[in-house]
Design a protein around this motif. Structure first.
Motif, PDB file in Angstrom:
ATOM      1  N   HIS A  25       0.807  -1.225   0.000  1.00 47.12           N
ATOM      2  CA  HIS A  25       0.000   0.000   0.000  1.00 47.12           C
ATOM      3  C   HIS A  25       0.838   1.272   0.000  1.00 47.12           C
ATOM      4  N   GLN A  26       1.974   1.264   0.661  1.00 48.97           N
ATOM      5  CA  GLN A  26       2.798   2.478   0.745  1.00 48.97           C
ATOM      6  C   GLN A  26       3.973   2.445  -0.229  1.00 48.97           C
ATOM      7  N   TRP A  27       4.009   1.475  -1.119  1.00 53.60           N
ATOM      8  CA  TRP A  27       5.096   1.390  -2.088  1.00 53.60           C
ATOM      9  C   TRP A  27       4.878   2.394  -3.219  1.00 53.60           C
ATOM     10  N   SER A  28       5.939   2.823  -3.832  1.00 53.00           N
ATOM     11  CA  SER A  28       5.857   3.669  -5.021  1.00 53.00           C
ATOM     12  C   SER A  28       5.521   2.791  -6.228  1.00 53.00           C
ATOM     13  N   ASP A  29       5.086   3.418  -7.313  1.00 48.38           N
ATOM     14  CA  ASP A  29       4.837   2.664  -8.544  1.00 48.38           C
ATOM     15  C   ASP A  29       6.092   1.914  -8.971  1.00 48.38           C
ATOM     16  N   ALA A  30       7.230   2.565  -8.855  1.00 49.96           N
ATOM     17  CA  ALA A  30       8.491   1.945  -9.272  1.00 49.96           C
ATOM     18  C   ALA A  30       8.773   0.685  -8.455  1.00 49.96           C
ATOM     19  N   GLU A  31       8.494   0.705  -7.151  1.00 49.97           N
ATOM     20  CA  GLU A  31       8.726  -0.473  -6.310  1.00 49.97           C
ATOM     21  C   GLU A  31       7.804  -1.627  -6.700  1.00 49.97           C
ATOM     22  N   VAL A  32       6.556  -1.302  -7.005  1.00 48.61           N
ATOM     23  CA  VAL A  32       5.608  -2.347  -7.391  1.00 48.61           C
ATOM     24  C   VAL A  32       6.030  -2.970  -8.719  1.00 48.61           C
ATOM     25  N   TRP A  33       6.320  -2.136  -9.714  1.00 52.68           N
ATOM     26  CA  TRP A  33       6.727  -2.680 -11.017  1.00 52.68           C
ATOM     27  C   TRP A  33       8.052  -3.430 -10.920  1.00 52.68           C
ATOM     28  N   ASP A  34       8.933  -2.989 -10.035  1.00 50.66           N
ATOM     29  CA  ASP A  34      10.215  -3.671  -9.893  1.00 50.66           C
ATOM     30  C   ASP A  34      10.045  -5.091  -9.364  1.00 50.66           C
ATOM     31  N   ILE A  35       9.169  -5.279  -8.385  1.00 49.16           N
ATOM     32  CA  ILE A  35       8.998  -6.636  -7.859  1.00 49.16           C
ATOM     33  C   ILE A  35       8.281  -7.531  -8.871  1.00 49.16           C
ATOM     34  N   LEU A  36       7.357  -6.957  -9.627  1.00 49.21           N
ATOM     35  CA  LEU A  36       6.709  -7.736 -10.682  1.00 49.21           C
ATOM     36  C   LEU A  36       7.735  -8.147 -11.742  1.00 49.21           C
ATOM     37  N   ARG A  37       8.621  -7.242 -12.096  1.00 50.22           N
ATOM     38  CA  ARG A  37       9.677  -7.539 -13.070  1.00 50.22           C
ATOM     39  C   ARG A  37      10.625  -8.601 -12.516  1.00 50.22           C
ATOM     40  N   ARG A  38      11.045  -8.409 -11.264  1.00 48.67           N
ATOM     41  CA  ARG A  38      12.008  -9.318 -10.654  1.00 48.67           C
ATOM     42  C   ARG A  38      11.479 -10.755 -10.633  1.00 48.67           C
ATOM     43  N   TRP A  39      10.204 -10.922 -10.342  1.00 42.78           N
ATOM     44  CA  TRP A  39       9.628 -12.270 -10.266  1.00 42.78           C
ATOM     45  C   TRP A  39       8.950 -12.695 -11.567  1.00 42.78           C
ATOM     46  N   ARG A  40       9.026 -11.847 -12.601  1.00 44.34           N
ATOM     47  CA  ARG A  40       8.496 -12.150 -13.940  1.00 44.34           C
ATOM     48  C   ARG A  40       6.983 -12.428 -13.920  1.00 44.34           C
ATOM     49  N   ILE A 128       1.134 -17.334 -15.308  1.00 47.17           N
ATOM     50  CA  ILE A 128       1.320 -16.359 -14.234  1.00 47.17           C
ATOM     51  C   ILE A 128       2.754 -15.830 -14.271  1.00 47.17           C
ATOM     52  N   LEU A 129       3.687 -16.753 -14.414  1.00 47.78           N
ATOM     53  CA  LEU A 129       5.096 -16.392 -14.478  1.00 47.78           C
ATOM     54  C   LEU A 129       5.560 -16.470 -15.924  1.00 47.78           C
ATOM     55  N   LEU A 130       6.235 -15.436 -16.368  1.00 45.71           N
ATOM     56  CA  LEU A 130       6.747 -15.415 -17.734  1.00 45.71           C
ATOM     57  C   LEU A 130       8.129 -16.054 -17.799  1.00 45.71           C
ATOM     58  N   PRO A 131       8.501 -16.590 -18.953  1.00 45.98           N
ATOM     59  CA  PRO A 131       9.828 -17.188 -19.085  1.00 45.98           C
ATOM     60  C   PRO A 131      10.934 -16.149 -18.885  1.00 45.98           C
ATOM     61  N   GLU A 132      12.085 -16.633 -18.507  1.00 46.48           N
ATOM     62  CA  GLU A 132      13.253 -15.759 -18.331  1.00 46.48           C
ATOM     63  C   GLU A 132      13.449 -14.921 -19.587  1.00 46.48           C
ATOM     64  N   GLY A 133      13.604 -13.612 -19.398  1.00 46.65           N
ATOM     65  CA  GLY A 133      13.849 -12.699 -20.507  1.00 46.65           C
ATOM     66  C   GLY A 133      12.616 -12.220 -21.248  1.00 46.65           C
ATOM     67  N   ALA A 134      11.431 -12.739 -20.911  1.00 47.89           N
ATOM     68  CA  ALA A 134      10.211 -12.365 -21.629  1.00 47.89           C
ATOM     69  C   ALA A 134       9.489 -11.169 -21.016  1.00 47.89           C
ATOM     70  N   TRP A 135       9.812 -10.838 -19.764  1.00 46.82           N
ATOM     71  CA  TRP A 135       9.071  -9.769 -19.082  1.00 46.82           C
ATOM     72  C   TRP A 135       9.479  -8.413 -19.637  1.00 46.82           C
ATOM     73  N   GLN A 136       8.496  -7.548 -19.845  1.00 47.63           N
ATOM     74  CA  GLN A 136       8.757  -6.164 -20.209  1.00 47.63           C
ATOM     75  C   GLN A 136       7.698  -5.279 -19.563  1.00 47.63           C
ATOM     76  N   PHE A 137       8.045  -4.026 -19.359  1.00 45.55           N
ATOM     77  CA  PHE A 137       7.071  -3.107 -18.780  1.00 45.55           C
ATOM     78  C   PHE A 137       5.886  -2.998 -19.732  1.00 45.55           C
ATOM     79  N   PRO A 138       4.663  -3.119 -19.220  1.00 47.18           N
ATOM     80  CA  PRO A 138       3.500  -2.943 -20.085  1.00 47.18           C
ATOM     81  C   PRO A 138       3.294  -1.467 -20.401  1.00 47.18           C
ATOM     82  N   ALA A 139       2.528  -1.206 -21.431  1.00 47.68           N
ATOM     83  CA  ALA A 139       2.292   0.169 -21.867  1.00 47.68           C
ATOM     84  C   ALA A 139       1.705   1.043 -20.763  1.00 47.68           C
ATOM     85  N   GLY A 140       0.920   0.470 -19.862  1.00 45.14           N
ATOM     86  CA  GLY A 140       0.281   1.247 -18.811  1.00 45.14           C
ATOM     87  C   GLY A 140       1.146   1.502 -17.591  1.00 45.14           C
ATOM     88  N   ALA A 141       2.314   0.883 -17.514  1.00 46.60           N
ATOM     89  CA  ALA A 141       3.201   1.121 -16.358  1.00 46.60           C
ATOM     90  C   ALA A 141       3.559   2.598 -16.317  1.00 46.60           C
TER      91      ALA A 141
END
Length: 149
Positions: A25-40, A128-141
């Motif tokens: 709840h208190q995370w920044s947008d960057a922190e949320v997108w970073d953890i999603l990216r990190r875990w694909r 749910i989980l994308l393959p290694e190297g497949a994750w990218q920021f979505p247009a709405g990030a």
């Protein structure tokens, strides 16, 4: 990060403590997108389509671009809202009808048939989980997040 749940009874005769835990709840947008990216984690299709937040596609706080995008992605839902406005003689926006808002806006550029189908599907058929190297920021990030905070 913690808040009492609506069924909490800490002030009642039979005390029961029930809290919501909102870990990001208190995370920044960057922190949320970073953890999603990190875990694909595969982003919701609405983010891939260009929405900057996922609550309701026909949000009363939506920007003109969001209304133009809804009209492009889900014309039936858009028409339903517009028809209700006409039938009731009131608008959900203070500055005019949703039709007027959509006319002032521009649909998001990232709209693809694949993501529209995924967003409108009643089931989630993607990994749910994308393959290694497949994750990218979505247009709405970091995008258009009209609405209450």
């Amino acid at each position: 990060r913690f808040e009492p749940h609506r069924t909490d009874r800490r002030e009642g005769a039979s005390r029961r403590y029930l809290d919501h835990w909102r870990p990001v709840h208190q995370w920044s947008d960057a922190e949320v997108w970073d953890i999603l990216r990190r875990w694909r984690i595969n982003p919701h299709p609405a983010y891939r389509l260009g929405w900057g937040r996922v609550s309701c596609a026909a949000c009363i706080f939506g920007s003109p671009d969001q209304w133009a995008s809804l009209k492009a992605v889900n014309p039936a839902q858009f028409a339903c809202v517009a028809e209700y406005e006409a039938a009731f003689g009131v608008t959900i926006r203070r500055d005019g009808t949703v039709v007027h808002a959509a006319e002032r806006g521009t649909p998001y550029e990232a709209i693809t048939p694949r993501d529209v189908a995924a967003a409108l599907s009643e089931t989630w058929d993607e990994p749910i989980l994308l393959p290694e190297g497949a994750w990218q920021f979505p247009a709405g990030a970091f995008g258009d997040t009209s609405g209450p905070i």
